[in-house]
Scaffold this motif. Structure first.
Motif, PDB file in Angstrom:
ATOM      1  N   PRO A  77      -0.723  -8.262 -10.062  1.00 28.77           N
ATOM      2  CA  PRO A  77      -0.974  -7.251  -8.796  1.00 28.77           C
ATOM      3  C   PRO A  77      -2.673  -7.126  -8.674  1.00 28.77           C
ATOM      4  O   PRO A  77      -3.256  -7.031  -9.876  1.00 28.77           O
ATOM      5  N   VAL A  92       4.461  -3.423   3.891  1.00 36.31           N
ATOM      6  CA  VAL A  92       3.140  -4.013   4.161  1.00 36.31           C
ATOM      7  C   VAL A  92       2.947  -5.213   3.287  1.00 36.31           C
ATOM      8  O   VAL A  92       2.147  -6.216   3.608  1.00 36.31           O
ATOM      9  N   PHE A 120       1.737   4.857  15.288  1.00 36.75           N
ATOM     10  CA  PHE A 120       1.215   6.116  14.816  1.00 36.75           C
ATOM     11  C   PHE A 120       0.632   6.940  16.255  1.00 36.75           C
ATOM     12  O   PHE A 120       0.661   8.197  16.278  1.00 36.75           O
ATOM     13  N   VAL A 175      -9.655  -3.137   0.009  1.00 39.63           N
ATOM     14  CA  VAL A 175      -9.415  -2.751  -1.373  1.00 39.63           C
ATOM     15  C   VAL A 175     -10.761  -2.304  -1.926  1.00 39.63           C
ATOM     16  O   VAL A 175     -11.745  -3.281  -2.168  1.00 39.63           O
ATOM     17  N   MET A 200      -5.263   6.523 -11.937  1.00 41.25           N
ATOM     18  CA  MET A 200      -4.159   5.663 -11.539  1.00 41.25           C
ATOM     19  C   MET A 200      -4.408   4.472 -12.023  1.00 41.25           C
ATOM     20  O   MET A 200      -5.587   4.086 -12.564  1.00 41.25           O
ATOM     21  N   GLU A 236      -4.694   0.148 -12.223  1.00 41.10           N
ATOM     22  CA  GLU A 236      -5.302  -0.602 -11.597  1.00 41.10           C
ATOM     23  C   GLU A 236      -4.209  -1.010 -10.385  1.00 41.10           C
ATOM     24  O   GLU A 236      -4.374  -1.246  -9.195  1.00 41.10           O
ATOM     25  N   ARG A 237      -2.831  -1.285 -10.923  1.00 42.43           N
ATOM     26  CA  ARG A 237      -1.815  -1.666 -10.142  1.00 42.43           C
ATOM     27  C   ARG A 237      -1.466  -0.539  -8.935  1.00 42.43           C
ATOM     28  O   ARG A 237      -1.145  -0.882  -8.021  1.00 42.43           O
ATOM     29  N   PHE A 252      -3.307   1.871  -8.178  1.00 38.25           N
ATOM     30  CA  PHE A 252      -4.435   2.151  -7.415  1.00 38.25           C
ATOM     31  C   PHE A 252      -4.431   0.911  -6.202  1.00 38.25           C
ATOM     32  O   PHE A 252      -4.518   1.104  -4.978  1.00 38.25           O
ATOM     33  N   PHE A 253      -4.223  -0.410  -6.331  1.00 39.56           N
ATOM     34  CA  PHE A 253      -4.041  -1.337  -5.663  1.00 39.56           C
ATOM     35  C   PHE A 253      -2.819  -1.161  -4.470  1.00 39.56           C
ATOM     36  O   PHE A 253      -3.164  -1.219  -3.361  1.00 39.56           O
ATOM     37  N   ARG A 254      -1.722  -0.645  -4.963  1.00 35.03           N
ATOM     38  CA  ARG A 254      -0.837  -0.451  -3.981  1.00 35.03           C
ATOM     39  C   ARG A 254      -1.244   0.850  -3.276  1.00 35.03           C
ATOM     40  O   ARG A 254      -0.782   0.916  -2.169  1.00 35.03           O
ATOM     41  N   ASN A 255      -1.719   1.745  -3.819  1.00 36.32           N
ATOM     42  CA  ASN A 255      -2.158   3.015  -3.102  1.00 36.32           C
ATOM     43  C   ASN A 255      -3.140   2.659  -1.895  1.00 36.32           C
ATOM     44  O   ASN A 255      -2.882   3.055  -0.576  1.00 36.32           O
ATOM     45  N   ARG A 256      -3.932   1.854  -2.119  1.00 38.77           N
ATOM     46  CA  ARG A 256      -4.893   1.180  -0.998  1.00 38.77           C
ATOM     47  C   ARG A 256      -4.371   0.539   0.171  1.00 38.77           C
ATOM     48  O   ARG A 256      -4.483   0.615   1.031  1.00 38.77           O
ATOM     49  N   GLN A 257      -3.223  -0.152  -0.614  1.00 35.33           N
ATOM     50  CA  GLN A 257      -2.516  -1.187   0.671  1.00 35.33           C
ATOM     51  C   GLN A 257      -1.916  -0.319   1.427  1.00 35.33           C
ATOM     52  O   GLN A 257      -1.907  -0.580   2.578  1.00 35.33           O
ATOM     53  N   ASP A 258      -1.189   0.817   0.829  1.00 35.84           N
ATOM     54  CA  ASP A 258      -0.286   1.528   1.939  1.00 35.84           C
ATOM     55  C   ASP A 258      -1.374   2.316   2.969  1.00 35.84           C
ATOM     56  O   ASP A 258      -0.849   2.625   3.967  1.00 35.84           O
ATOM     57  N   ARG A 271      -4.117   1.451   3.899  1.00 37.81           N
ATOM     58  CA  ARG A 271      -4.893   0.583   4.920  1.00 37.81           C
ATOM     59  C   ARG A 271      -3.758   0.457   6.051  1.00 37.81           C
ATOM     60  O   ARG A 271      -4.217   0.361   7.230  1.00 37.81           O
ATOM     61  N   TYR A 272      -2.721   0.060   5.862  1.00 35.72           N
ATOM     62  CA  TYR A 272      -1.841  -0.104   7.034  1.00 35.72           C
ATOM     63  C   TYR A 272      -0.700   0.735   7.281  1.00 35.72           C
ATOM     64  O   TYR A 272      -0.115   0.773   8.206  1.00 35.72           O
ATOM     65  N   GLY A 273      -0.616   2.138   6.684  1.00 32.06           N
ATOM     66  CA  GLY A 273       0.100   2.991   6.876  1.00 32.06           C
ATOM     67  C   GLY A 273      -0.375   4.209   7.926  1.00 32.06           C
ATOM     68  O   GLY A 273       0.139   5.104   7.708  1.00 32.06           O
TER      69      GLY A 273
END
Lengths: 683, 64
Positions: free
Chosen positions: A214, A271, A490, B21, B41, B43-44, B46-52, B54-56
């Motif tokens: 990850p 995503v 959105f 990221v 959080m 690291e894992r 944190f990475f998912r949080n930032r991914q969501d 950016r695109y959410g």
């Protein structure tokens, strides 16, 4: 400034003037592309050193001691004080896309000179000013978005109008980008295979970053790049294979439906599975390809074969219709000035700025860099044999069925070329045909293949580099289609929420699906219209895109003007009034011509009338083939005309509210901006 | 850190921020300085949080 510095800048100014003089005054002999590059770089340096600093120090009174949102609201996530060089990279990657590559290629039909001058003048006076000022305005208001900023400074109604305008632009952008992909990949098994291969590749990468390692973006991107190059190499075998090639060979209409289906599915997938990993590939490939193009042009130092000004500067060109004013100024949007950047400059970047002092470098500087990308695209189109350029970019209706008829048609335009050269060029890049490959991307890909193969691999590698360039363009366009559909969803939910409050809930499933479906249907409609347009579609959609994008720029610059008035800095308001006025003039003139021009090639309504009259007599006019074609053409014309009218109304409304707010602000004897106070307590 | 290591870290941070990221180290430092009472959080996460992030949202952030 010391004497030495003064001398240095004077020398730079002399270089800029000299290089521009060479570019502008050469006639009848080929000049080297490096003259344009030299002129551009020296203009950028001078503009950055003097004009950006003037705006920062005198107009906006940038204050490096003032707390930025990154410090005020620091959370380690959205608000993070970031090193200016790192942030520059982030901002540049967000603003640079397909726009600055395609517009200049299309504009090359008038010769390289008009496009070069507009790109340089436009970016210095309009584009970079807009990006910088919106970044500044957002930075002083906690990094709010463009819609919110307009609401704060101008009122709720103009805020909503601007949001609506932004959504319409999104729809047109997605349609025109998808159209470019369709034009580039139709009947090209090699190209389509490599692009299709990125889908499973991205999913493997997604699984890797989700479960195996990850967060290892670098690692997974390196693996993905290897897969990407393998796909390009293997694509040659696919194209040569009698069993595999038909699986990846589609007509434009089939591809159009595939893309619409893809857009609908991709934008509701998680995503991490497809969008994020492909975003990594497309972002890094984009930055790499842009850097490689710059190096390639510097090494090859190619001569420009396109004339400085062609006969089509007066209008009547086959690539797009209309005369230099106003249509050149809407054909090249990104690279000179792009309203879409106002959304980026009020997005993530203002939340990451560590010091106000960094704003000119990031806002003004990154836009200069994008302008340079546009210059390189223009150079690319201009180093091609003009005969090849026009054979690739004219509609099939003009060129006829094969290489012989195309060569004859292009030669008749005044750009001599023979059928053998066209066939040979297609063979060199590994395609069945290059005739009427409109949309700009294939043209740029041929140019990039020439430049790259000059540096690495020679003629044997040309087909590889062509498909590399197509993949590079198609990949980030598809990422944009995917991400844009989500963003559009959105925006639409925001707008629909004004009427039906249930739509506001962005976490609910049903409103999200409805908004996504509406969004895909909207761009899908224009895409289908473009694909089935007998004149190629780019002809119709690109001007609509240009008008809408420049309209958003006019809105952003109007907001900046209002803010200057409300800051009581109106003696410097010409900084934004001049570009805003120019853009309003261009978009209004272009919009009115598109609506009311008596020339059916330019005006939607006269085109509708011409076909409507024939239809009522029961005649079928070429290039329509049936009565059904005829009535579809008439309906498309009317819809496009309606869209133009909406854009004009949006510009007029924003102008009205802008002037009203400026007058109100003048009447008050103190600043009335709604900036956050300079010394708010830190968190 | 040596000069080369600094340059490599800066390039790495630039590339990661280009795809949305931000620096995990900076996040940890922020949490340690301002919210020592809260568990940061992983690291894992944190990475998912930032991914969501950016695109959410509508501000997903890139241009044409």
């Amino acid at each position: 400034m010391t004497i030495i510095q003064k001398t240095g800048w004077a020398a730079m100014a002399a270089l800029a003037a000299g290089a521009l003089a060479v570019v502008a005054t050469s006639r009848g002999e080929q000049i080297n592309a490096l003259w344009i590059v030299a002129a551009a770089i020296s203009v950028y340096l001078i503009a950055y050193r003097f004009y950006a600093r003037f705006i920062a120090d005198r107009v906006l009174r940038i204050d490096p001691a003032r707390t930025t949102p990154a410090h005020r609201r620091a959370d380690g996530l959205d608000y993070v004080p970031t090193n200016r060089n790192i942030l520059f990279g982030h901002h540049f990657a967000a603003i640079a896309g397909a726009g600055p590559l395609v517009g200049p290629v299309l504009a090359a039909q008038m010769g390289y000179l008009p496009g070069t001058l507009w790109i340089l003048a436009g970016v210095v006076v309009a584009g970079a000013v807009q990006d910088f000022m919106i970044l500044f305005i957002s930075m002083r208001r906690d990094g709010r978005s463009l819609g919110e900023l307009i609401r704060m400074e101008m009122g709720t109604i103009p805020g909503t109008i601007a949001l609506f305008g932004a959504f319409m632009i999104m729809v047109i952008i997605l349609a025109v980008l998808a159209l470019i992909v369709v034009r580039a990949l139709a009947e090209s098994p090699w190209g389509l295979f490599t692009v299709a291969a990125t889908i499973p590749l991205a999913m493997l990468m997604g699984a890797y970053t989700r479960w195996i390692r990850p967060g290892r973006v670098g690692e997974v991107s390196a693996l993905g790049m290897i897969g990407l190059f393998a796909a390009i190499v293997f694509g040659a075998n696919v194209a040569a294979s009698p069993t595999l090639a038909p699986l990846f060979t589609y007509t434009p209409v089939q591809l159009c439906w595939i893309l619409i289906g893809y857009g609908a599915v991709a934008s509701v997938l998680p995503v991490w599975l497809l969008l994020a990993p492909r975003d990594y590939l497309s972002t890094f490939l984009k930055i790499g390809a842009i850097a490689a193009l710059a190096i390639g042009i510097a090494i090859m130092a190619p001569p420009l074969r396109m004339p400085a000004v062609t006969v089509f500067a007066g209008g009547g060109g086959p690539v797009w219709s209309g005369s230099l004013f106003p249509f050149l100024f809407i054909t090249i949007a990104c690279g000179a000035v792009s309203g879409f950047h106002a959304l980026i400059a009020s997005g993530t970047t203002p939340k990451l700025i560590a010091s106000e002092g960094d704003a000119p470098f990031i806002g003004y500087g990154a836009m200069l860099m994008e302008s340079f990308v546009a210059i390189m695209a223009l150079v690319g189109a201009s180093i091609l044999d003009p005969g090849i350029y026009f054979a690739m970019n004219s509609p099939a209706a003009v060129l006829g069925p094969d290489a012989l008829s195309a060569a004859a048609a292009v030669t008749a335009m005044g750009f001599p070329i023979d059928a053998a050269t066209l066939t040979q060029t297609a063979r060199d890049v590994g395609e069945a045909s290059i005739i009427s490959r409109t949309g700009g991307a294939p043209t740029l890909a041929v140019a990039m293949a020439q430049i790259f193969s000059h540096v690495i691999g020679g003629k044997a590698m040309m087909a590889f580099w062509y498909h590399f360039a197509i993949l590079f363009e198609a990949l980030f366009i598809l990422t944009a289609v995917d991400a844009g559909t989500r963003a559009g969803r959105f925006m639409l939910q925001d707008l629909l929420g004004l009427l039906v409050p249930r739509f506001r809930d962005t976490s609910a499933v049903a409103p999200g699906l409805v908004a996504t479906a509406l969004c895909v249907a909207a761009w899908g409609f224009f895409l289908y219209q473009g694909v089935t347009d007998p004149l190629g579609g780019v002809n119709t959609l690109w001007p609509l895109f240009g008008i809408s994008n420049q309209m958003l720029a006019a809105i952003a610059l109007t907001l900046a003007t209002v803010v200057l008035f409300r800051m009581k800095q109106h003696r410097f308001a010409w900084v934004t009034i001049v570009p805003a006025a120019w853009l309003i003039l261009c978009t209004t003139a272009a919009g009115l011509l598109k609506l009311f021009s008596a020339d059916p090639k330019v005006g939607f309504l006269s085109h509708a009338a011409k076909y409507g009259d024939a239809l009522s007599r029961g005649e079928v006019l070429a290039p329509a083939k049936s009565i059904g074609d005829m009535s579809r053409i008439v309906m498309n014309d009317r819809i496009d005309a309606g869209l133009c009218a909406i854009f004009l109304a949006v510009v007029a409304a924003i102008l009205f509210y802008g002037i009203r707010t400026c007058i109100a602000a003048r009447a008050v004897d103190r600043p009335t901006v709604s900036e956050l106070p300079a010394l708010a307590p830190a968190e | 850190m040596t000069r080369t290591a600094r340059i490599i870290k800066a390039l790495r941070d630039t590339a990661r921020l280009m795809v949305g990221v931000p620096s995990y180290d900076a996040y940890r430092a922020h949490m340690a300085a301002h919210h020592p009472d809260r568990e940061p959080m992983s690291e894992r996460t944190f990475f998912r949080n930032r991914q969501d992030a950016r695109y959410g949202s509508a501000g997903g952030g890139r241009c044409c």
